[in-house]
Design a protein around this motif. Structure first.
Motif, PDB file in Angstrom:
ATOM      1  N   UNK A  74       0.817  -1.212   0.000  1.00 57.50           N
ATOM      2  CA  UNK A  74       0.000   0.000   0.000  1.00 57.50           C
ATOM      3  C   UNK A  74       0.852   1.265   0.000  1.00 57.50           C
ATOM      4  N   UNK A  75       2.176   1.110  -0.126  1.00 55.49           N
ATOM      5  CA  UNK A  75       3.069   2.268  -0.129  1.00 55.49           C
ATOM      6  C   UNK A  75       2.821   3.165  -1.343  1.00 55.49           C
ATOM      7  N   UNK A  76       2.391   2.575  -2.442  1.00 59.35           N
ATOM      8  CA  UNK A  76       2.218   3.344  -3.668  1.00 59.35           C
ATOM      9  C   UNK A  76       1.059   4.323  -3.641  1.00 59.35           C
ATOM     10  N   UNK A  77       0.134   4.146  -2.708  1.00 59.81           N
ATOM     11  CA  UNK A  77      -1.019   5.043  -2.672  1.00 59.81           C
ATOM     12  C   UNK A  77      -0.603   6.483  -2.385  1.00 59.81           C
ATOM     13  N   UNK A  78       0.392   6.659  -1.513  1.00 62.33           N
ATOM     14  CA  UNK A  78       0.868   8.018  -1.249  1.00 62.33           C
ATOM     15  C   UNK A  78       1.559   8.598  -2.467  1.00 62.33           C
ATOM     16  N   UNK A  79       2.165   7.740  -3.285  1.00 62.29           N
ATOM     17  CA  UNK A  79       2.833   8.207  -4.499  1.00 62.29           C
ATOM     18  C   UNK A  79       1.824   8.749  -5.504  1.00 62.29           C
ATOM     19  N   UNK A 161      -0.705   3.116 -13.009  1.00 62.03           N
ATOM     20  CA  UNK A 161      -2.170   3.240 -12.975  1.00 62.03           C
ATOM     21  C   UNK A 161      -2.618   4.672 -12.702  1.00 62.03           C
ATOM     22  N   UNK A 162      -1.885   5.352 -11.795  1.00 68.13           N
ATOM     23  CA  UNK A 162      -2.190   6.742 -11.399  1.00 68.13           C
ATOM     24  C   UNK A 162      -3.628   6.877 -10.889  1.00 68.13           C
ATOM     25  N   UNK A 163      -4.144   5.823 -10.276  1.00 69.71           N
ATOM     26  CA  UNK A 163      -5.515   5.852  -9.778  1.00 69.71           C
ATOM     27  C   UNK A 163      -5.669   4.860  -8.632  1.00 69.71           C
ATOM     28  N   UNK A 169      -8.224  -2.626  -6.311  1.00 71.52           N
ATOM     29  CA  UNK A 169      -8.705  -3.976  -6.658  1.00 71.52           C
ATOM     30  C   UNK A 169      -7.611  -4.871  -7.227  1.00 71.52           C
ATOM     31  N   UNK A 170      -6.626  -4.281  -7.921  1.00 66.60           N
ATOM     32  CA  UNK A 170      -5.530  -5.096  -8.446  1.00 66.60           C
ATOM     33  C   UNK A 170      -4.727  -5.711  -7.306  1.00 66.60           C
ATOM     34  N   UNK A 171      -4.479  -4.918  -6.258  1.00 61.82           N
ATOM     35  CA  UNK A 171      -3.748  -5.435  -5.102  1.00 61.82           C
ATOM     36  C   UNK A 171      -4.555  -6.512  -4.393  1.00 61.82           C
ATOM     37  N   UNK A 172      -5.853  -6.286  -4.243  1.00 67.79           N
ATOM     38  CA  UNK A 172      -6.705  -7.269  -3.568  1.00 67.79           C
ATOM     39  C   UNK A 172      -6.744  -8.591  -4.313  1.00 67.79           C
TER      40      UNK A 172
END
Length: 250
Positions: A74-79, A161-163, A169-172
């Motif tokens: 989930x680190x990428x969400x901040x990115x 993805x930038x979204x 959902x891809x991670x899940x």
């Protein structure tokens, strides 16, 4: 190399200050494995007693791997938020190496994971876990490399993805079979034969086994499978993350 290290350090410092100003992600990331340890761990005692050994010594390594995977992915969400605010493009126009932008962020993620791992191991020890200090060090190191690979992959996926709506959902989709087939929560030997054979093709299962072997002090040849898969996943993920950051219009 000195310039690259300095650039990575600057990015690391900025990311660390952002986390310290808003530590919610660290707390949330730590809460799930702690709750599993406190609430699910005692339920495992009669189950793990059939295998022999301390049930917390068996369960804590699985929680470490879960922390390394789920927290780092989930680190990428901040990115994505930084990209939306123009921070990434602002960093790209500087003379800094593109790979330093990733390495600095990975340093922040690994430090966060290390703090969480120390807390989890300390809590497990307080609850009765029995593990050698050397085995704990090896297990935490494997977790850090796995978490670093997951964080690198998460950052790469975020820039592609930038979204958040696409990325979540891809991670899940990836995380669900990993959680069920890697033996993090329950021994795969307790399941159906076909399920255990299927889990043999899950690389994370071998990493979980390697971390458990380290905690139990079993440094046999079988442990090399987990070490090898950790190295492969870390190397592939860092290569992917570096390639995405180096793209001109990523």
């Amino acid at each position: 190399m000195t310039l690259f290290v300095r650039e990575s350090w600057i990015v690391f410092n900025r990311q660390l200050r952002m986390n310290l100003r808003n530590p919610a992600w660290v707390i949330i990331g730590m809460l799930q494995p702690v709750l599993y340890l406190l609430l699910f761990g005692p339920l495992l005692k009669p189950v793990i007693s059939q295998l022999g050994g301390n049930h917390y010594t068996w369960f804590v390594p699985g929680m470490l791997v879960q922390l390394g995977i789920f927290g780092a992915f989930f680190a990428g969400f901040s990115l994505i938020g930084e990209w939306r605010e123009g921070v990434i493009e602002a960093e790209r126009v500087t003379p800094a190496h593109r790979s330093a932008l990733l390495v600095g962020r990975l340093g922040r993620d690994l430090l966060q994971l290390l703090v969480q791992a120390v807390i989890l191991v300390a809590l497990g020890t307080a609850m009765g876990m029995e593990a050698s200090p050397g085995g704990i060090v090896v297990g935490v190191l494997l977790t850090l490399f796995l978490g670093g690979g997951c964080a690198a992959a998460s950052n790469a996926l975020a820039l592609m993805t930038k979204s958040e709506d696409v990325m979540a959902p891809m991670i899940n989709v990836v995380m669900m079979p990993v959680l069920l087939l890697s033996g993090i929560l329950l021994p795969m030997s307790f399941g159906a034969g076909w399920l255990e054979r299927l889990s043999d093709f899950m690389p994370i299962r071998h990493i979980v086994d390697a971390v458990r072997d380290a905690f139990f002090g079993d440094f046999s040849v079988a442990m090399l499978w987990g070490v090898g898969w950790t190295a492969v996943l870390f190397g592939a993920a860092v290569w992917w993350g570096t390639a995405v950051f180096q793209k001109e219009n990523a």
